[in-house]
Scaffold this active site. Structure first.
Site, mmCIF file in Angstrom:
data_model
loop_
_atom_site.group_PDB
_atom_site.id
_atom_site.type_symbol
_atom_site.label_atom_id
_atom_site.label_comp_id
_atom_site.label_asym_id
_atom_site.label_seq_id
_atom_site.Cartn_x
_atom_site.Cartn_y
_atom_site.Cartn_z
ATOM 1 N N SER A 227 1.513 -76.483 -20.576
ATOM 2 C CA SER A 227 0.658 -77.324 -21.719
ATOM 3 C C SER A 227 1.415 -76.903 -22.866
ATOM 4 C CB SER A 227 -0.495 -77.036 -21.746
ATOM 5 O OG SER A 227 -1.128 -77.420 -20.471
ATOM 6 N N GLU B 118 -10.942 -107.719 -24.910
ATOM 7 C CA GLU B 118 -11.936 -106.534 -25.164
ATOM 8 C C GLU B 118 -11.249 -105.494 -26.420
ATOM 9 O OE1 GLU B 118 -14.652 -106.487 -24.021
ATOM 10 O OE2 GLU B 118 -14.714 -105.422 -21.998
ATOM 11 N N LYS C 36 -14.658 -74.348 -21.474
ATOM 12 C CA LYS C 36 -14.452 -75.037 -22.500
ATOM 13 C C LYS C 36 -14.475 -76.620 -22.233
ATOM 14 C CE LYS C 36 -11.529 -75.052 -26.752
ATOM 15 N NZ LYS C 36 -10.354 -74.164 -27.474
ATOM 16 N N ASP C 37 -13.666 -77.166 -21.234
ATOM 17 C CA ASP C 37 -13.648 -78.330 -20.715
ATOM 18 C C ASP C 37 -15.102 -78.841 -20.375
ATOM 19 O OD1 ASP C 37 -11.103 -78.903 -21.348
ATOM 20 O OD2 ASP C 37 -10.412 -78.313 -19.145
ATOM 21 N N HIS D 252 2.938 -79.127 -15.180
ATOM 22 C CA HIS D 252 2.805 -77.713 -14.733
ATOM 23 C C HIS D 252 4.244 -77.071 -14.578
ATOM 24 C CE1 HIS D 252 -1.307 -78.566 -13.700
ATOM 25 N NE2 HIS D 252 -1.613 -77.305 -13.194
#
Length: 438
Positions: free
Chosen positions: A223, A291, A247-248, A219
């Site tokens: 971004s 894995e 959107k998320d 922040h």
């Protein structure tokens, strides 16, 4: 004309105002994740994966806490306690499959998140610390997942722990001491299971703490975006809420649908069948593998087969850890002033080769330690390190990037006049106050 679309936080009720004056948590959330936080208007669906990683972490913590209530960390009953969860605990089968498949999906999301950072140059200034904190989270995830894989106490759990922990014995002088400390003894046994269970329960909360630090550090510069051009004014941004929360939410819906398909229709597709056989120290599986999300690093580990100054085993351990630690230095290895691969045609091709190379390493890591897989993993490992240590520094200095847009708004609107309003919304704001003449 100047416009700011972010809305300041305003409590609507008396109780809200009273609470805000004494503990402004809602204000903090609004300014960090709501309408008070502005983001570049051109970020795409690849930016969903940060939120999806947070959701995956919450799923892992929530299901893990409930599973821990029914799990017994003792070698005599650990395998049976997992079967008890599956058969006798109400919705225990769902919790276990959510936790097991959730771990795989957590890694899928994080790998795509890392790939997005590499493609769009999110590791470059001023976001170096954001990138490094993300890598710290990744290392913590790997440690947590490795110890969690041991807990079901199946054949692959036991022998995977035996092989991986014994790798540290290759370290000169202190190697055997480290192995004894990790195992709590001289072999994988009850002390090992207790230690791994305790750390597996603890580390997700450490990951959550580092995640908060990562969000905080993000922040400060804000971004990144697909152009790599920094925000130059209000016209380049829109509020995170409601535009990108919507959107998320769409991305989250797709993520949960795919996760549900695996949980309900193919819950064991990402696991190993040998782990449904109880651990037996006298019976070694024909093919020991970790894995799937560890396969690229496992291939690098096994690529060293010849002693040269140091034992091959030690070279493999060094290379495996170096393959991750190397990425901490990316901000300084890549000296190009341009962030996004969209404007770096030469480096774009090499980055696509790197993606294929990592997939080849994953394929070799899941295959038996025999030819041609060992030879292919050696070639792929050479390219992996050459990409970061040779190709990236040279190309970043020599390539000619494409012209960058003057601003994010110009890239979005293709040169049309920008008012700072989200696309499709009519600008009804007021003009900025006249500026004094210079």
């Amino acid at each position: 004309m100047s416009f700011t679309w972010a809305k300041p936080y305003e409590p609507k009720t008396g109780v809200g105002k009273w609470f805000d004056e004494r503990l402004p948590v809602p204000r903090l959330v609004w300014n960090s994740l709501g309408g008070g936080y502005e983001v570049p208007k051109n970020i795409n669906y690849f930016w969903n994966f940060g939120v999806l990683a947070g959701v995956a972490l919450v799923i892992q913590i929530a299901t893990g806490i409930v599973l821990a209530m029914h799990y017994a960390a003792h070698t005599d009953v650990a395998f049976a306690s997992v079967e008890h969860i599956m058969r006798d605990v109400n919705w225990g089968w769902l919790l276990r499959y959510m936790h097991a498949n959730g771990a795989s999906f957590f890694f899928i999301v994080v790998y795509i998140h890392i790939a997005r950072g590499l493609w769009y140059g999110s590791y470059k200034a001023p976001r170096e610390l954001v990138w490094m904190l993300g890598l710290v989270i990744f290392l913590l995830m790997m440690a947590t997942a490795f110890m969690g894989y041991v807990l079901p106490w199946g054949q692959m759990s036991f022998w995977g722990a035996t092989v991986i922990t014994n790798l540290f014995s290759a370290i000169p002088v202190v190697g055997d001491t480290i192995v004894t400390f990790l195992l709590g003894g001289f072999a994988v046994d009850n002390a090992t299971l207790n230690r791994f269970f305790s750390l597996h329960f603890l580390l997700p909360f450490v990951i959550a703490g580092v995640t908060i630090l990562k969000i905080w550090s993000l922040h400060i510069p804000g971004s990144n975006n697909p152009t790599g051009v920094e925000v130059k004014g209000p016209a380049d941004t829109i509020p995170f809420h409601p535009y990108f929360t919507a959107k998320d939410t769409f991305g989250l819906g797709v993520f949960l649908i795919i996760l549900a398909i695996f949980i309900f229709f193919m819950p064991n597709a990402l696991g190993h069948p040998d782990n449904y056989i109880e651990a037996n120290a006298l019976s070694t599986p024909a093919h020991i593998v970790p894995e799937w999300y560890f396969w690229p690093f496992y291939a690098i580990l096994r690529a060293f087969t010849v002693d040269f100054i140091l034992p091959a085993k030690l070279w493999g351990v060094i290379a495996m850890f170096a393959s991750i630690l190397l990425m901490f230095f990316l901000p300084w290895l890549d000296r190009s002033p341009v962030k996004s691969m969209k404007y770096r045609p030469t480096m774009k091709l090499w980055t696509l080769v790197l993606l294929v190379d990592v997939l080849v390493l994953a394929w070799c890591g899941g295959a038996p330690a025999e030819e041609p897989y060992v030879r292919i993993s050696q070639i792929a490992s050479i390219y992996y390190f050459a990409h970061f240590l040779i190709i990236l520094p040279i190309v970043s200095k020599s390539e000619t990037p494409l012209p960058l847009p003057n601003s994010i708004a110009e890239a979005v609107l293709k040169g049309k006049e920008s008012t700072g309003a989200p696309a499709g919304i009519k600008d009804t704001g007021t003009a900025a106050a006249p500026q004094p003449a210079e």
